[in-house]
Design a protein around this motif. Structure first.
Motif, PDB file in Angstrom:
ATOM      1  N   THR A  45      -1.107 -10.591   0.319  1.00 42.34           N
ATOM      2  CA  THR A  45      -0.877  -9.951   1.618  1.00 42.34           C
ATOM      3  C   THR A  45      -1.748  -8.700   1.586  1.00 42.34           C
ATOM      4  O   THR A  45      -2.102  -8.217   0.509  1.00 42.34           O
ATOM      5  CB  THR A  45       0.576  -9.459   1.771  1.00 42.34           C
ATOM      6  OG1 THR A  45       0.751  -8.345   0.851  1.00 42.34           O
ATOM      7  CG2 THR A  45       1.574 -10.537   1.448  1.00 42.34           C
ATOM      8  N   GLY A  90       0.105  -5.411  -3.773  1.00 42.54           N
ATOM      9  CA  GLY A  90      -0.621  -4.336  -4.450  1.00 42.54           C
ATOM     10  C   GLY A  90       0.186  -3.056  -4.478  1.00 42.54           C
ATOM     11  O   GLY A  90       1.286  -2.975  -3.946  1.00 42.54           O
ATOM     12  N   ILE A 134       0.830  -7.945   8.190  1.00 45.17           N
ATOM     13  CA  ILE A 134       2.086  -7.874   8.957  1.00 45.17           C
ATOM     14  C   ILE A 134       1.845  -6.853  10.055  1.00 45.17           C
ATOM     15  O   ILE A 134       1.673  -5.667   9.777  1.00 45.17           O
ATOM     16  CB  ILE A 134       3.260  -7.412   8.070  1.00 45.17           C
ATOM     17  CG1 ILE A 134       3.546  -8.431   6.968  1.00 45.17           C
ATOM     18  CG2 ILE A 134       4.512  -7.157   8.912  1.00 45.17           C
ATOM     19  CD1 ILE A 134       4.454  -7.913   5.866  1.00 45.17           C
ATOM     20  N   ASP A 183      -0.046   0.122  10.300  1.00 47.94           N
ATOM     21  CA  ASP A 183       0.536  -1.052   9.609  1.00 47.94           C
ATOM     22  C   ASP A 183       0.559  -0.849   8.094  1.00 47.94           C
ATOM     23  O   ASP A 183       0.585  -1.813   7.342  1.00 47.94           O
ATOM     24  CB  ASP A 183      -0.232  -2.321   9.974  1.00 47.94           C
ATOM     25  CG  ASP A 183      -1.649  -2.314   9.380  1.00 47.94           C
ATOM     26  OD1 ASP A 183      -2.334  -3.352   9.534  1.00 47.94           O
ATOM     27  OD2 ASP A 183      -2.053  -1.301   8.781  1.00 47.94           O
ATOM     28  N   VAL A 209       5.189  -1.067  -0.202  1.00 52.27           N
ATOM     29  CA  VAL A 209       5.168  -2.380  -0.844  1.00 52.27           C
ATOM     30  C   VAL A 209       6.554  -3.019  -0.792  1.00 52.27           C
ATOM     31  O   VAL A 209       6.684  -4.235  -0.645  1.00 52.27           O
ATOM     32  CB  VAL A 209       4.639  -2.274  -2.294  1.00 52.27           C
ATOM     33  CG1 VAL A 209       5.555  -1.466  -3.197  1.00 52.27           C
ATOM     34  CG2 VAL A 209       4.380  -3.664  -2.867  1.00 52.27           C
TER      35      VAL A 209
HETATM   36  N1  SAM Z   1       2.301   3.566  -2.911  1.00 49.53           N
HETATM   37  C1  SAM Z   1       2.614   2.602  -1.871  1.00 49.53           C
HETATM   38  C2  SAM Z   1       4.087   2.308  -1.827  1.00 49.53           C
HETATM   39  O1  SAM Z   1       4.870   2.989  -2.488  1.00 49.53           O
HETATM   40  O2  SAM Z   1       4.436   1.349  -1.156  1.00 49.53           O
HETATM   41  C3  SAM Z   1       1.885   1.305  -2.181  1.00 49.53           C
HETATM   42  C4  SAM Z   1       1.132   0.831  -1.011  1.00 49.53           C
HETATM   43  S1  SAM Z   1       0.439  -0.716  -1.318  1.00 49.53           S
HETATM   44  C5  SAM Z   1      -1.110  -0.614  -0.594  1.00 49.53           C
HETATM   45  C6  SAM Z   1       1.370  -1.697  -0.207  1.00 49.53           C
HETATM   46  C7  SAM Z   1       1.226  -3.172  -0.478  1.00 49.53           C
HETATM   47  O3  SAM Z   1       2.148  -3.833   0.372  1.00 49.53           O
HETATM   48  C8  SAM Z   1      -0.143  -3.727  -0.165  1.00 49.53           C
HETATM   49  O4  SAM Z   1      -0.937  -3.814  -1.328  1.00 49.53           O
HETATM   50  C9  SAM Z   1       0.171  -5.096   0.402  1.00 49.53           C
HETATM   51  O5  SAM Z   1       0.371  -6.032  -0.647  1.00 49.53           O
HETATM   52  C10 SAM Z   1       1.489  -4.861   1.101  1.00 49.53           C
HETATM   53  N2  SAM Z   1       1.355  -4.411   2.485  1.00 49.53           N
HETATM   54  C11 SAM Z   1       1.469  -3.160   2.963  1.00 49.53           C
HETATM   55  N3  SAM Z   1       1.342  -3.152   4.307  1.00 49.53           N
HETATM   56  C12 SAM Z   1       1.122  -4.429   4.675  1.00 49.53           C
HETATM   57  C13 SAM Z   1       0.897  -5.088   5.929  1.00 49.53           C
HETATM   58  N4  SAM Z   1       0.899  -4.401   7.083  1.00 49.53           N
HETATM   59  N5  SAM Z   1       0.705  -6.425   5.925  1.00 49.53           N
HETATM   60  C14 SAM Z   1       0.729  -7.120   4.760  1.00 49.53           C
HETATM   61  N6  SAM Z   1       0.933  -6.566   3.555  1.00 49.53           N
HETATM   62  C15 SAM Z   1       1.131  -5.239   3.518  1.00 49.53           C
END
Ligand code: SAM
Length: 189
Positions: A111, A143, A163, A172, A176
């Motif tokens: 995702t 991630g 999403i 968006d 996580v």
């Molecule tokens: N430090 C942040 C935390 O505490 O959440 C981590 C952010 S990390 C980039 C969020 C992860 O969630 C992404 O790698 C992805 O896998 C998923 N994610 C976040 N927003 C999303 C979206 N709008 N659509 C799909 N996946 C999403």
């Protein structure tokens, strides 16, 4: 329906500047994603971290809640954290799920908030249908930091579309934990 696994990736992930980094394990992620995973019948929540001290920390958290005093106090939490599997790398996840076949023995799905082009995107309804008819276990990767590294997204068999919140919303970047819960409900709710 074939097995669904959740994977929380701490390396390789991106930093703010697009560099490849390793993030620290967040205790809350383990609790939150284990509870969501258990609720939607995920086989395991795999936690990928290359640093031994970090894996030791995660194992201690797991032990406290599964065999230790935490689990005695809150048995439901023990059942959730029991799905945790803590490993050094994605390769270990692939062998843990794929067995002899390794990477070929499973499908890797990702995702991402950014629909930055790393290959074709699959819609949520299509992903739900694919999961229902899956002939190999599915590992759904999430991630940390600023997201999964490009090579992980490129290697995926399925890249699920971001999403999107409300139509017209210009934000968006979900946590996580939130992204995992929403993804599970869209795929299996
Ligand atoms: N430090 C942040 C935390 O505490 O959440 C981590 C952010 S990390 C980039 C969020 C992860 O969630 C992404 O790698 C992805 O896998 C998923 N994610 C976040 N927003 C999303 C979206 N709008 N659509 C799909 N996946 C999403």
């Amino acid at each position: 329906v074939k097995a669904l696994h959740l994977v929380l990736v701490h390396h390789p992930v991106l930093d703010r500047d697009g560099g490849i980094v390793t993030t620290a394990i967040t205790n809350l992620d383990l609790h939150d994603m284990s509870r969501s995973g258990r609720t939607y019948d995920a086989v395991h929540l795999w936690v990928v971290h290359p640093i031994t001290a970090q894996r030791t920390l995660a194992e201690r958290i797991r032990a406290h809640w599964v065999e230790g005093s935490g689990g005695k106090r809150i048995p439901d939490r023990a059942r959730a954290l029991a799905i945790l599997r803590i490993v050094p790398s994605l390769e270990d996840v692939f062998h843990g799920i794929g067995g002899e076949a390794g990477r070929a023995g499973l499908q890797v799905w990702t995702t991402a908030a950014s629909s930055a082009k790393h290959g074709e995107l699959t819609s949520w309804p299509a992903a739900r249908a694919q999961l229902a008819g899956a002939t190999r276990p599915v590992a759904l990767l999430f991630g940390t930091g600023w997201g999964l590294a490009p090579e992980v997204l490129r290697d995926a068999d399925v890249r699920i579309a971001p999403i999107d919140g409300a139509p017209g919303s210009d934000f968006d970047h979900l946590s996580v934990r939130a992204a995992c819960a929403i993804a599970l409900d869209r795929l299996r709710g």
